[in-house]
Design an enzyme around this catalytic site. Structure first.
Site, PDB file in Angstrom:
ATOM      1  N   SER A  62       0.778  -1.240  -0.052  1.00 59.64           N
ATOM      2  CA  SER A  62       0.013  -0.003  -0.063  1.00 59.64           C
ATOM      3  C   SER A  62       0.721   1.318  -0.094  1.00 59.64           C
ATOM      4  CB  SER A  62      -1.037  -0.096   1.241  1.00 59.64           C
ATOM      5  OG  SER A  62      -1.976   0.871   0.947  1.00 59.64           O
TER       6      SER A  62
ATOM      7  N   GLU B 120      -0.735  -2.566  -8.727  1.00 57.58           N
ATOM      8  CA  GLU B 120      -2.120  -2.912  -8.251  1.00 57.58           C
ATOM      9  C   GLU B 120      -2.978  -1.429  -7.710  1.00 57.58           C
ATOM     10  OE1 GLU B 120      -3.432  -2.560  -4.837  1.00 57.58           O
ATOM     11  OE2 GLU B 120      -1.415  -2.443  -4.076  1.00 57.58           O
TER      12      GLU B 120
ATOM     13  N   HIS C 173      -4.830  -4.960  -2.679  1.00 56.16           N
ATOM     14  CA  HIS C 173      -5.501  -4.784  -1.520  1.00 56.16           C
ATOM     15  C   HIS C 173      -6.753  -5.643  -1.559  1.00 56.16           C
ATOM     16  CE1 HIS C 173      -3.404  -1.093  -1.528  1.00 56.16           C
ATOM     17  NE2 HIS C 173      -3.805  -0.483  -0.448  1.00 56.16           N
TER      18      HIS C 173
END
Length: 336
Positions: free
Chosen positions: A113, A241, A307
């Site tokens: 992240s 991502e 995620h």
């Protein structure tokens, strides 16, 4: 040359610090449990001062950068992991003591992240391998069949073989169970391949979260083009991502990364499964194809690398082989 940290073993010290968002409320019980889980596994865990969860970050950027630098340079600490990501880790990348880090032995830095914002330049600027995997809050979850935990990859050179798990899972809310160790089962899903009927390709892994990494593209902290030139003989496998940005934003971001040379030495692209919103006129998949389809590279969609749990850990800098042929959908990483 990629430098790999020493294998992580029980008895080693792990540092916990929040380079981005800190911890408060119900999350404190979860993080306490995660620390206890690592200690029960035999690790010596030290928790830093930068953990305050009352603001958007755990403290002033200079103080967060100093604590992260200190932990990464401390020879007694063999791994550093954050509680989770956040929003603005980009504010500390130019405040890290890069000279001190360059003189230190590599230490495992683990996360994903917003931590992609730090993982990537540690690899591209220093040549240290970094580990894109679970954050601390996810570490107690068991890996489903086919996948490994980040601790497995950090413990030795491999080969580390992982395959399509076929699962789409969900987190357990901290308020519901702060001690959860099994993902909530959601549904099923599989990797899919665009641009070829089959695939067997090798290269050095590099990548992370599009939403945060796009802000490094074109800066000295996100020079993937230079990293690609350095490893041109091996080639790159770029993995990305989308966390939250809707499809039109992801499309623009990927075009910007393309123009910054991120895919100049790529042999394949891996795209993580996402729950980020589609645009009314553009899906997340079509956003990727609009920006990267023109590169004539194979693209593997819907990997467990973002995620949407469960998680497939990847090592930035590892030499990986991706195979997609019939029922074989796997990635093998060598830490060399």
């Amino acid at each position: 040359m990629v430098r790999f940290p020493a294998p992580l073993q029980p008895g080693d010290r792990i540092g916990v610090t929040a380079p981005s968002q800190g911890v408060e409320g119900a999350a404190e019980a979860r993080i306490d449990f995660c620390v206890s889980t690592l200690r029960d596994a035999g690790f010596d865990v030290v928790v830093g001062e930068m953990m305050d969860g009352s603001g958007i970050t755990s403290g002033p950027a200079a103080e967060r950068a100093a604590e992260l630098t200190d932990m990464l340079c401390d020879p007694a600490i063999r791994c550093v992991i954050p509680p989770w990501g956040g929003e603005t880790a980009i504010d500390l990348v130019d405040l890290l003591d890069w000279d001190a880090l360059a003189a230190a032995e590599p230490t495992w830095l683990v996360g994903y992240s917003d931590l992609s914002t730090v993982l990537l330049p540690i690899t591209t600027r220093l040549g240290w391998a970094t580990l894109h995997g679970d954050n601390l809050a996810d570490t107690p979850y068991e890996a489903p069949a086919g996948l490994l935990k980040w601790l497995d990859l950090a413990s030795g050179p491999g080969p580390h073989r992982q395959r399509d798990s076929g699962l789409i899972s969900e987190w357990v809310r901290f308020e519901e169970d702060a001690h959860a160790t099994e993902w909530k089962r959601g549904s099923t899903g599989q990797w899919s391949l665009h641009g070829s009927d089959s695939l067997d390709v090798s290269g050095r892994l590099i990548g992370g979260c599009i939403d945060t990494l796009v802000n490094l593209a074109g800066t000295p902290y996100g020079d993937v083009a230079a990293f690609g030139r350095e490893h041109a003989d091996d080639g790159l496998i770029v993995y990305l991502e989308a966390a939250e940005d809707e499809a039109a934003t992801i499309c623009r971001n990927l075009h910007g990364m393309r123009l910054a040379g991120w895919f100049d030495h790529a042999r394949a692209i891996l795209i993580g499964r996402t729950k980020a919103r589609d645009n009314a006129r553009l899906t997340q998949r079509d956003a990727v194809l609009d920006a990267l389809g023109r590169l004539d590279l194979p693209i593997v969609f819907d990997l467990e690398i973002g995620h949407v749990p469960p998680h497939l850990p990847l090592v930035n800098g590892a030499l990986a082989t991706v195979t997609f042929d019939g029922d074989t959908r796997e990635i093998v990483q060598h830490l060399r």
